[in-house]
Every structure is written in C-alpha cells, then in structure tokens.
Design an enzyme around this catalytic site. Structure first.
Site, PDB file in Angstrom:
ATOM      1  N   ARG A 101       0.881  -1.176   0.000  1.00 22.72           N
ATOM      2  CA  ARG A 101       0.000   0.000   0.000  1.00 22.72           C
ATOM      3  C   ARG A 101       0.910   1.215   0.000  1.00 22.72           C
ATOM      4  O   ARG A 101       1.668   1.418   0.961  1.00 22.72           O
ATOM      5  CB  ARG A 101      -0.911   0.008   1.232  1.00 22.72           C
ATOM      6  CG  ARG A 101      -1.580   1.368   1.428  1.00 22.72           C
ATOM      7  CD  ARG A 101      -2.675   1.362   2.457  1.00 22.72           C
ATOM      8  NE  ARG A 101      -3.866   0.710   1.954  1.00 22.72           N
ATOM      9  CZ  ARG A 101      -5.087   0.877   2.461  1.00 22.72           C
ATOM     10  NH1 ARG A 101      -5.291   1.685   3.469  1.00 22.72           N
ATOM     11  NH2 ARG A 101      -6.122   0.245   1.952  1.00 22.72           N
ATOM     12  N   HIS A 128      -7.458   0.799  -6.434  1.00 22.01           N
ATOM     13  CA  HIS A 128      -7.666  -0.029  -5.238  1.00 22.01           C
ATOM     14  C   HIS A 128      -8.393  -1.307  -5.680  1.00 22.01           C
ATOM     15  O   HIS A 128      -9.556  -1.530  -5.329  1.00 22.01           O
ATOM     16  CB  HIS A 128      -8.482   0.758  -4.209  1.00 22.01           C
ATOM     17  CG  HIS A 128      -8.461   0.194  -2.826  1.00 22.01           C
ATOM     18  ND1 HIS A 128      -7.710  -0.919  -2.464  1.00 22.01           N
ATOM     19  CD2 HIS A 128      -9.119   0.582  -1.680  1.00 22.01           C
ATOM     20  CE1 HIS A 128      -7.897  -1.174  -1.181  1.00 22.01           C
ATOM     21  NE2 HIS A 128      -8.743  -0.287  -0.688  1.00 22.01           N
ATOM     22  N   GLN A 131     -10.333  -3.733  -3.231  1.00 21.91           N
ATOM     23  CA  GLN A 131     -11.638  -3.238  -2.781  1.00 21.91           C
ATOM     24  C   GLN A 131     -12.741  -3.680  -3.740  1.00 21.91           C
ATOM     25  O   GLN A 131     -13.841  -4.061  -3.331  1.00 21.91           O
ATOM     26  CB  GLN A 131     -11.607  -1.699  -2.693  1.00 21.91           C
ATOM     27  CG  GLN A 131     -12.879  -1.092  -2.146  1.00 21.91           C
ATOM     28  CD  GLN A 131     -13.119  -1.501  -0.700  1.00 21.91           C
ATOM     29  OE1 GLN A 131     -12.233  -1.409   0.134  1.00 21.91           O
ATOM     30  NE2 GLN A 131     -14.319  -1.976  -0.392  1.00 21.91           N
ATOM     31  N   ASP A 216     -17.190   7.609  -1.572  1.00 19.21           N
ATOM     32  CA  ASP A 216     -15.957   7.487  -0.785  1.00 19.21           C
ATOM     33  C   ASP A 216     -15.678   8.872  -0.206  1.00 19.21           C
ATOM     34  O   ASP A 216     -16.322   9.863  -0.589  1.00 19.21           O
ATOM     35  CB  ASP A 216     -14.814   7.006  -1.711  1.00 19.21           C
ATOM     36  CG  ASP A 216     -13.536   6.637  -0.948  1.00 19.21           C
ATOM     37  OD1 ASP A 216     -13.567   6.567   0.297  1.00 19.21           O
ATOM     38  OD2 ASP A 216     -12.498   6.438  -1.612  1.00 19.21           O
ATOM     39  N   CYS A 256     -16.228   2.106   0.766  1.00 16.77           N
ATOM     40  CA  CYS A 256     -15.097   1.240   1.122  1.00 16.77           C
ATOM     41  C   CYS A 256     -14.672   1.402   2.575  1.00 16.77           C
ATOM     42  O   CYS A 256     -14.014   0.530   3.122  1.00 16.77           O
ATOM     43  CB  CYS A 256     -13.922   1.511   0.182  1.00 16.77           C
ATOM     44  SG  CYS A 256     -13.271   3.188   0.300  1.00 16.77           S
ATOM     45  N   ARG A 284     -13.692  -8.187   2.161  1.00 14.16           N
ATOM     46  CA  ARG A 284     -12.282  -7.953   1.818  1.00 14.16           C
ATOM     47  C   ARG A 284     -11.471  -9.207   2.132  1.00 14.16           C
ATOM     48  O   ARG A 284     -10.629  -9.639   1.344  1.00 14.16           O
ATOM     49  CB  ARG A 284     -11.728  -6.757   2.625  1.00 14.16           C
ATOM     50  CG  ARG A 284     -12.272  -5.394   2.215  1.00 14.16           C
ATOM     51  CD  ARG A 284     -11.803  -5.002   0.820  1.00 14.16           C
ATOM     52  NE  ARG A 284     -10.358  -5.049   0.690  1.00 14.16           N
ATOM     53  CZ  ARG A 284      -9.524  -4.083   1.091  1.00 14.16           C
ATOM     54  NH1 ARG A 284     -10.001  -2.971   1.604  1.00 14.16           N
ATOM     55  NH2 ARG A 284      -8.217  -4.212   0.937  1.00 14.16           N
TER      56      ARG A 284
END
Ligand code: CP
Ligand code: NVA
Length: 298
Positions: A101, A128, A131, A216, A256, A284
């Site tokens: 990440r 991402h 996700q 988001d 998310c 996830r």
C-alpha cells in the site's frame, strides 16, 4: 512468469468471475477449508494507514495456513531511504508474496519489476483493485450477477472510482460517475471503460434507476491539507435519503470505509437498511483469500 495483482486486469475476466465464486465458497467454509498456504509468508508493506486491508490480509493468510508480516516505514529501512528495488529483491527472496500500500502506482510497478514473487496492490494513489473484489462479491451475494446492472459513483473521481471504471468493463456493468469539475477520474480509466462509463456533474443523473450507489471520502489519504477546499467543492454531492430515492427501490449502498458521516454520506444512509458496508468490509478478507490462494499456492 510471476503473476502480479497490480490491477484487476492482471486477471482475465473469466478468472475474476471464478475468484468471486471461490470467495463465496471460502466464506461459507471459513474455518473448515484446506490450508494451501501452510509455511508460506506474505510481506505487507504499508506506507499509508489501514484497518481493513491490514487485518483482512493478515487473517486471510492465517486461515489459509500461512503467515503475514506487517512492515511499516517506521520500522524498516524503506523509511530510511533503502531503494524500492533492493527491498523488493530481498523480500521476494524470503517471502512468497508482497502486498503493497503506497502513494504511487509507478512505485508499485517498480517493486513488481524487481520481485520474484507475486505483488498485490493494497491501494495506491490511482487504484484499489482489492476493494473491487470485495464490492463485486457483496453485490453478487445479495443481488446476483452484476453484468448489465447500473452502478452510480457519487463524489471524488479517486483511486476507488478508477478501479470501479476498470471493473465496469471487466464485469460488464454500467458505471455512471457524478463528480464536480476538476475531480473527474483518470482519463485513461474512462477510456478503458469506454461505453461502460458515463460522466455527469449532476448526482441525480447518475443515481437515477441505479442498482447500487457508491461513494468514498472527499479527501483521500495524503489530501488532508485540501480538506477545507474539498468540503466546499463537493457541496451537493452527499449521498442522502433524497438521492437514494432516485435509485431503484432495492438499490444497495456501498462505501469502502473509513467514512465521514455528515460529509459524503448521511448517517441515515450508511446506517440504514440499504447499506451493505459491513458485509463489504468483511468480504475484503474472503475475496483476498481467493486471490492469495490463486497467486501464492504451490
Ligand atoms: N477500505 C480500505 O481499504 O480500508 P483500510 O484503509 O482500513 O484498509
Ligand atoms: N480513497 C481513499 C480510500 C481508502 C480506503 C483513500 O485513498 O484514502
């Protein structure tokens, strides 16, 4: 050849569909399934904060019989300037996979170039993809195939939005993006989505008849200094009860997480009956178990 998961499209559409099916099986058998990754280790390089990504990968490796190492810049030589390429060579000589990440898709590519083991994108400034695996799994579990459905993205055209654009083409759904001028997603991802994407400044246009509404945060990690400017730029882009009413009666809401209630979404929506954010967060782990099994199994 080493297979990486830098983007969703590192897997073929058929593999992505099989992975979602497998995630659903792994979820149903979470403590009983085989341990294909016994003795295997995933290095997890975090240059940004995380709750879900860290815990989901760590528990996923444990349940698959393996182990995960949490590596933060504070405690590794990366934080003191050791080159990414050298770090990738060393980690891949001892570990069986590297999750990263970081701030930069280009740096993720650099790590992948110098790694002998699969590199997994745990979020960059641009994308991402993990996700999206969880989000698609969640939709499929609750509503069946996502192909042909209408998804509305409301707010910032950020990393998660770019991955939704990629997913729109690979999973064959329609993505209606509503964002203010200057906050559009990457043109490359809009081009990749092609006829699967439409973009408008008006959230009501995107939300109308949607099967799923997604948003988001308005300021992603690294954009904390822009928080005040962004609050005014995104005025009118909140997902609230009135916007949800424009979607189909059985539309789902996803985020998310982490979320800011009262900014991009009201408490009424995120804590309401159409919200599936907790299933989305849990998935996830299940979706990444299917990914780890595919990439790291002997
Ligand atoms: N959604 C997500 O990636 O959460 P974390 O930042 O907590 O990992
Ligand atoms: N867009 C957000 C997603 C966090 C999971 C960020 O990059 O901070």
């Amino acid at each position: 050849m080493t297979r990486h998961f830098r983007l969703l499209s590192d897997l073929a559409a058929s593999e992505l569909h099989a992975l979602i099916d497998r995630a659903i099986v792994l979820k149903a058998t979470r403590h009983e399934h085989a341990r294909p990754l016994a003795g295997r280790c995933l290095a997890m390089v975090f240059q940004k904060s995380s709750t879900r990504t860290r815990v989901s990968f760590e528990v996923a490796m444990l349940q698959l019989g393996g182990h995960a190492l949490f590596l933060s810049p504070r405690d590794t030589q990366l934080g003191r300037g050791e080159p990414l390429a050298d770090t990738a060579r060393v980690l891949s000589s001892m570990c069986d996979g590297i999750m990263v990440r970081n701030d930069s898709q280009a740096e993720l590519e650099e790590i992948a170039q110098h790694s002998r083991v699969p590199v997994i994108n745990g979020l960059t400034d641009r994308t991402h993809p993990c996700q999206l695996l969880a989000d698609i799994q969640t939709f499929v579990e609750l509503r069946g195939p996502i192909a042909g459905r209408r998804v509305a993205w409301i707010g910032d055209g950020n990393n998660v939005c770019n991955s939704f654009l990629e997913a729109a083409r690979l999973f064959d759904f329609q993505l209606a993006v509503a964002c203010p001028k200057g906050f559009e997603p990457d043109p490359d991802w809009l081009a990749f989505a092609g006829s699967h994407a439409e973009i408008d400044e008006d959230p009501a246009v995107a939300a109308r008849d949607a099967d799923l509404i997604v948003t988001d945060v308005w300021a992603s990690m690294g954009q904390e200094d822009e928080q005040a400017d962004r609050l005014s730029a995104f005025d009118g882009y909140q997902v609230n009860g009135a916007l949800m009413k424009l979607a189909k009666a059985d539309a789902l809401f996803m985020h998310c997480l982490p979320a800011h209630r009262g900014e991009e979404v009201t408490a009424e929506v995120i804590d309401g009956p159409q919200s599936v954010v907790w299933a989305e967060a849990e998935n996830r782990m299940h979706a990444q178990k299917a990914l780890l099994e595919l990439l790291l199994s002997p």
